[in-house]
Motif scaffolding. Structure first.
Motif, short mmCIF file in Angstrom:
data_model
loop_
_atom_site.label_atom_id
_atom_site.label_comp_id
_atom_site.label_asym_id
_atom_site.label_seq_id
_atom_site.Cartn_x
_atom_site.Cartn_y
_atom_site.Cartn_z
N PRO A 87 -13.45 -7.38 2.77
CA PRO A 87 -14.04 -8.39 1.84
C PRO A 87 -13.05 -9.64 1.86
CG PRO A 87 -14.22 -5.98 0.93
CD PRO A 87 -13.37 -6.15 2.17
N LEU A 88 -13.82 -10.75 1.77
CA LEU A 88 -12.89 -11.87 1.52
C LEU A 88 -13.57 -12.59 0.26
CD1 LEU A 88 -10.96 -14.14 2.36
CD2 LEU A 88 -12.95 -15.01 3.91
N ILE A 89 -12.65 -13.02 -0.82
CA ILE A 89 -12.88 -13.46 -2.22
C ILE A 89 -11.99 -14.68 -2.03
CG2 ILE A 89 -12.65 -13.07 -4.32
CD1 ILE A 89 -12.57 -10.08 -2.86
N ILE A 90 -12.78 -15.74 -2.52
CA ILE A 90 -11.90 -17.10 -2.68
C ILE A 90 -12.44 -17.48 -4.08
CG2 ILE A 90 -11.42 -19.14 -1.70
CD1 ILE A 90 -12.15 -17.98 1.34
N PRO A 91 -11.84 -17.42 -5.09
CA PRO A 91 -12.38 -17.90 -6.37
C PRO A 91 -12.49 -19.64 -6.54
CG PRO A 91 -10.61 -16.38 -6.66
CD PRO A 91 -10.74 -16.68 -5.19
N SER A 92 -11.43 -20.22 -5.72
CA SER A 92 -11.36 -21.78 -5.94
C SER A 92 -11.05 -22.26 -4.25
CB SER A 92 -10.53 -22.17 -6.86
OG SER A 92 -10.40 -23.54 -6.75
N VAL A 93 -11.97 -22.80 -3.35
CA VAL A 93 -11.71 -22.90 -2.09
C VAL A 93 -10.46 -24.38 -1.84
CG1 VAL A 93 -12.61 -23.92 -0.03
CG2 VAL A 93 -13.88 -22.08 -1.37
N GLY A 115 -17.45 -12.89 0.59
CA GLY A 115 -18.08 -12.11 1.77
C GLY A 115 -17.75 -11.06 1.88
N LEU A 116 -18.43 -10.24 2.64
CA LEU A 116 -18.39 -8.73 2.78
C LEU A 116 -19.09 -8.44 4.13
CD1 LEU A 116 -19.25 -8.75 -0.52
CD2 LEU A 116 -18.10 -6.63 -0.13
N PRO A 117 -18.54 -7.58 4.89
CA PRO A 117 -19.06 -7.34 6.26
C PRO A 117 -20.06 -6.41 5.97
CG PRO A 117 -16.95 -6.26 6.07
CD PRO A 117 -17.05 -7.03 4.72
N ILE A 118 -21.15 -6.73 7.03
CA ILE A 118 -22.29 -5.67 7.10
C ILE A 118 -22.11 -4.94 8.48
CG2 ILE A 118 -24.82 -5.66 7.62
CD1 ILE A 118 -24.98 -8.08 5.90
N LEU A 129 -22.55 -10.01 4.03
CA LEU A 129 -23.28 -10.60 2.82
C LEU A 129 -22.22 -11.55 2.11
CD1 LEU A 129 -25.35 -10.02 0.47
CD2 LEU A 129 -23.84 -8.08 -0.35
N CYS A 130 -22.96 -12.74 1.99
CA CYS A 130 -21.80 -13.56 1.32
C CYS A 130 -22.57 -14.55 0.11
CB CYS A 130 -21.46 -14.75 2.44
SG CYS A 130 -22.64 -15.51 3.44
N VAL A 131 -21.94 -14.67 -0.73
CA VAL A 131 -22.08 -15.45 -2.00
C VAL A 131 -21.28 -16.63 -2.11
CG1 VAL A 131 -22.58 -14.97 -4.38
CG2 VAL A 131 -22.17 -13.06 -2.67
N MET A 132 -21.88 -17.83 -2.64
CA MET A 132 -21.24 -19.24 -2.82
C MET A 132 -21.73 -20.04 -3.86
SD MET A 132 -22.39 -19.88 1.44
CE MET A 132 -23.83 -18.83 0.92
N ASP A 133 -20.78 -20.78 -4.16
CA ASP A 133 -21.08 -21.59 -5.39
C ASP A 133 -20.32 -22.81 -5.23
OD1 ASP A 133 -21.58 -22.94 -8.26
OD2 ASP A 133 -22.56 -20.72 -8.50
N SER A 149 -20.14 -4.15 -1.91
CA SER A 149 -20.05 -3.34 -0.77
C SER A 149 -20.99 -2.30 -0.58
CB SER A 149 -18.75 -2.42 -0.51
OG SER A 149 -17.62 -3.58 -0.62
N ILE A 150 -21.47 -1.72 -1.68
CA ILE A 150 -22.63 -0.96 -1.55
C ILE A 150 -23.91 -1.69 -0.97
CG2 ILE A 150 -24.33 0.56 -2.89
CD1 ILE A 150 -21.81 1.13 -4.73
N PHE A 151 -24.12 -2.63 -1.60
CA PHE A 151 -25.36 -3.50 -1.01
C PHE A 151 -25.08 -3.95 0.56
CE2 PHE A 151 -25.74 -5.74 -5.68
CZ PHE A 151 -26.51 -4.44 -6.02
N SER A 152 -24.05 -4.16 0.96
CA SER A 152 -23.96 -4.34 2.29
C SER A 152 -24.02 -3.57 3.10
CB SER A 152 -22.52 -5.27 2.57
OG SER A 152 -21.22 -4.29 2.17
#
Length: 168
Positions: A87-93, A115-118, A129-133, A149-152
């Motif tokens: 998993p890669l987590i970036i709260p503020s790019v 982002g999480l690997p599938i 599986l990636c989430v952005m805002d 992770s369960i979803f991915s």
């Protein structure tokens, strides 16, 4: 996202389209991901050797990403996950020196990313599986990454079973 930023659409295989269609729940899953994270765009992607390819997208902020759209993989955060599948987590790019200059987030205008690997059942990394805002996001729920992770893993199982069917 304007068409100038995208590579022409790359067709998904029949098995990949069937997997996405089977999970009409994909849309529901991506909607749920946005609700859990308080972020407004979620996608399931696959990797080619050179491209990040959108398989399914739930985009409440209209970044403009559509299924089949492709972006050069080496310009994305997802490439980091392909190279180091965790998993890669970036709260503020913009506040993170390692990631602030990446071209794709700058073009699309996103400020936070998860982002999480599938993984396929054979252990290969299929995509993310990636989430952005477009706004920075505080990610305070300690169970959030485990839930994502369960979803991915679920998505990986579905793609694996469809690939097996296509090959038989």
């Amino acid at each position: 996202m304007t068409s100038a930023n995208l590579i022409p659409q790359i067709p998904l295989s029949r098995a990949e389209r069937a997997a996405i269609a089977e999970i009409e729940s994909t849309t529901n899953l991506l909607t749920l991901v946005t609700r859990l994270t308080q972020m407004r765009c979620a996608a399931i992607s696959k990797f080619s050797e050179t491209d990040w390819i959108a398989c399914a997208v739930h985009d409440e902020i209209h970044f403009g990403i559509q299924p089949g759209d492709a972006v050069a993989l080496d310009t994305t955060f997802c490439n980091d996950i392909r190279l180091d599948p965790r998993p890669l987590i970036i709260p503020s790019v913009s506040q993170d020196k390692r990631y602030a200059g990446r071209p794709t987030p700058q073009k699309l205008g996103f400020e936070s990313y998860i982002g999480l690997p599938i993984f396929l059942q054979n252990g290969d990394v299929f995509g993310t599986l990636c989430v952005m805002d477009s706004r920075a996001t505080l990610l305070e729920d300690p169970d959030l990454i485990e839930t994502l992770s369960i979803f991915s893993r679920l998505v990986g199982c579905i793609f694996s079973s469809h690939r097996e069917l296509a090959e038989s």
